[in-house]
Write a protein that holds these residues in place. Structure first.
Motif, PDB file in Angstrom:
ATOM      1  N   LEU A   2       3.186 -67.198  19.804  1.00 48.83           N
ATOM      2  CA  LEU A   2       4.111 -67.130  18.669  1.00 48.83           C
ATOM      3  C   LEU A   2       5.539 -67.496  19.043  1.00 48.83           C
ATOM      4  N   LYS A   3       5.946 -67.249  20.266  1.00 50.24           N
ATOM      5  CA  LYS A   3       7.321 -67.535  20.680  1.00 50.24           C
ATOM      6  C   LYS A   3       7.570 -69.026  20.629  1.00 50.24           C
ATOM      7  N   GLY A   4       8.816 -69.377  20.295  1.00 49.17           N
ATOM      8  CA  GLY A   4       9.129 -70.795  20.268  1.00 49.17           C
ATOM      9  C   GLY A   4      10.516 -71.112  19.790  1.00 49.17           C
ATOM     10  N   ARG A  47       6.724 -70.925  16.506  1.00 52.05           N
ATOM     11  CA  ARG A  47       8.077 -71.140  15.981  1.00 52.05           C
ATOM     12  C   ARG A  47       8.934 -69.892  16.117  1.00 52.05           C
ATOM     13  N   GLY A  48       8.363 -68.822  16.607  1.00 47.73           N
ATOM     14  CA  GLY A  48       9.103 -67.571  16.699  1.00 47.73           C
ATOM     15  C   GLY A  48       8.309 -66.471  16.044  1.00 47.73           C
ATOM     16  N   PHE A  49       8.957 -65.391  15.709  1.00 47.13           N
ATOM     17  CA  PHE A  49       8.268 -64.248  15.126  1.00 47.13           C
ATOM     18  C   PHE A  49       7.753 -64.586  13.736  1.00 47.13           C
ATOM     19  N   VAL A  50       6.551 -64.101  13.417  1.00 42.14           N
ATOM     20  CA  VAL A  50       5.908 -64.395  12.139  1.00 42.14           C
ATOM     21  C   VAL A  50       5.503 -63.094  11.460  1.00 42.14           C
ATOM     22  N   THR A 104       1.475 -65.039   5.521  1.00 42.10           N
ATOM     23  CA  THR A 104       1.551 -65.864   6.711  1.00 42.10           C
ATOM     24  C   THR A 104       1.738 -67.316   6.302  1.00 42.10           C
ATOM     25  N   ASP A 105       2.714 -67.969   6.896  1.00 42.08           N
ATOM     26  CA  ASP A 105       2.994 -69.373   6.634  1.00 42.08           C
ATOM     27  C   ASP A 105       1.839 -70.220   7.190  1.00 42.08           C
ATOM     28  N   PRO A 106       1.267 -71.122   6.387  1.00 38.75           N
ATOM     29  CA  PRO A 106       0.165 -71.971   6.865  1.00 38.75           C
ATOM     30  C   PRO A 106       0.525 -72.769   8.124  1.00 38.75           C
ATOM     31  N   GLU A 107       1.789 -73.118   8.282  1.00 38.27           N
ATOM     32  CA  GLU A 107       2.220 -73.851   9.481  1.00 38.27           C
ATOM     33  C   GLU A 107       2.065 -72.970  10.728  1.00 38.27           C
ATOM     34  N   ASP A 108       2.362 -71.672  10.594  1.00 39.10           N
ATOM     35  CA  ASP A 108       2.178 -70.758  11.722  1.00 39.10           C
ATOM     36  C   ASP A 108       0.695 -70.626  12.069  1.00 39.10           C
ATOM     37  N   VAL A 109      -0.154 -70.573  11.062  1.00 37.19           N
ATOM     38  CA  VAL A 109      -1.603 -70.513  11.292  1.00 37.19           C
ATOM     39  C   VAL A 109      -2.059 -71.772  12.015  1.00 37.19           C
ATOM     40  N   GLU A 117      -3.788 -71.936  15.736  1.00 36.54           N
ATOM     41  CA  GLU A 117      -5.073 -72.615  15.964  1.00 36.54           C
ATOM     42  C   GLU A 117      -4.936 -73.685  17.042  1.00 36.54           C
ATOM     43  N   ALA A 118      -3.832 -74.406  17.029  1.00 37.33           N
ATOM     44  CA  ALA A 118      -3.590 -75.425  18.058  1.00 37.33           C
ATOM     45  C   ALA A 118      -3.405 -74.770  19.428  1.00 37.33           C
ATOM     46  N   ALA A 119      -2.709 -73.639  19.459  1.00 32.74           N
ATOM     47  CA  ALA A 119      -2.519 -72.912  20.720  1.00 32.74           C
ATOM     48  C   ALA A 119      -3.865 -72.444  21.271  1.00 32.74           C
ATOM     49  N   TRP A 120      -4.746 -71.972  20.384  1.00 34.47           N
ATOM     50  CA  TRP A 120      -6.062 -71.518  20.820  1.00 34.47           C
ATOM     51  C   TRP A 120      -6.879 -72.684  21.379  1.00 34.47           C
ATOM     52  N   GLU A 121      -6.813 -73.840  20.731  1.00 31.34           N
ATOM     53  CA  GLU A 121      -7.519 -75.024  21.246  1.00 31.34           C
ATOM     54  C   GLU A 121      -6.974 -75.402  22.622  1.00 31.34           C
ATOM     55  N   GLU A 122      -5.654 -75.327  22.787  1.00 26.12           N
ATOM     56  CA  GLU A 122      -5.046 -75.633  24.084  1.00 26.12           C
ATOM     57  C   GLU A 122      -5.466 -74.600  25.131  1.00 26.12           C
TER      58      GLU A 122
END
Length: 177
Positions: A42-44, A68-71, A78-83, A87-92
């Motif tokens: 989540l940090k960013g 992007r930071g705290f969500v 929840t913002d769809p962009e954060d989701v 998901e991208a972080a999990w794939e990575e």
């Protein structure tokens, strides 16, 4: 006995120090010649001291901010962009854990992503069960899911006794960030 086994380690609880404990574990691994990747789910948006420290271990330690930071503050949706970013972080994370490039992968704040229902705990547990045997995986964040707690080899719960913030002291550079 010098048996090597990749461990699943969780740092959870309401107290301060979960990411710091994970960094301490990573630092110990680095001192033993291991290669460590830390993915911050989540940090960013803020600059944290650990980002600068990570550059000192180039080639052996890498830290990637994936959010992007705290969500999910308060009752907000929840913002769809954060989701999408989680998901991208999990794939990575899955790619890193199976790559053979890393001896330890730290999934910082993944417990928050799971708790906010941005990531399926069953899918995480299933993947971690089938991961390469020698890779250590560290998960941080409050409210670790019971399925992951059961799966983990070591679980430490941080409990806040008191915090300077309660006396009006703002976050301090080098301590909170």
């Amino acid at each position: 006995m010098d048996e090597r086994k990749g461990l699943i380690i969780i740092f959870t609880g309401a107290g301060k120090g979960k990411t710091t404990a994970a960094l301490g574990t990573a630092f110990r691994a680095l001192g033993n010649g291991m290669r460590v990747l830390m993915l911050q789910f989540l940090k960013g948006s803020w600059h944290y001291g650990e980002l600068d420290a990570a550059t000192k271990f180039a080639g052996q330690f890498e830290l990637r901010q994936m959010g992007r930071g705290f969500v999910k503050v308060g009752g907000a949706e929840t913002d769809p962009e954060d989701v999408r970013m989680v998901e991208a972080a999990w794939e990575e994370a899955k790619a890193a854990i199976t790559s053979g490039d890393w001896d330890m992968v730290v999934l910082d704040e993944i417990n928050y992503a799971i708790g906010y229902k941005m990531l399926n705990p069953e899918a995480v547990a299933e993947f971690l069960t089938g991961r390469p045997e020698m890779v250590h995986v560290v998960l941080t964040g409050r409210n670790a899911h019971p399925k992951l707690v059961e799966l983990a080899d070591t679980v430490t719960e941080m409990r806040q006794v008191k915090h300077a913030y309660e006396k009006g002291v703002l976050a301090q550079r080098g301590i909170e960030y």
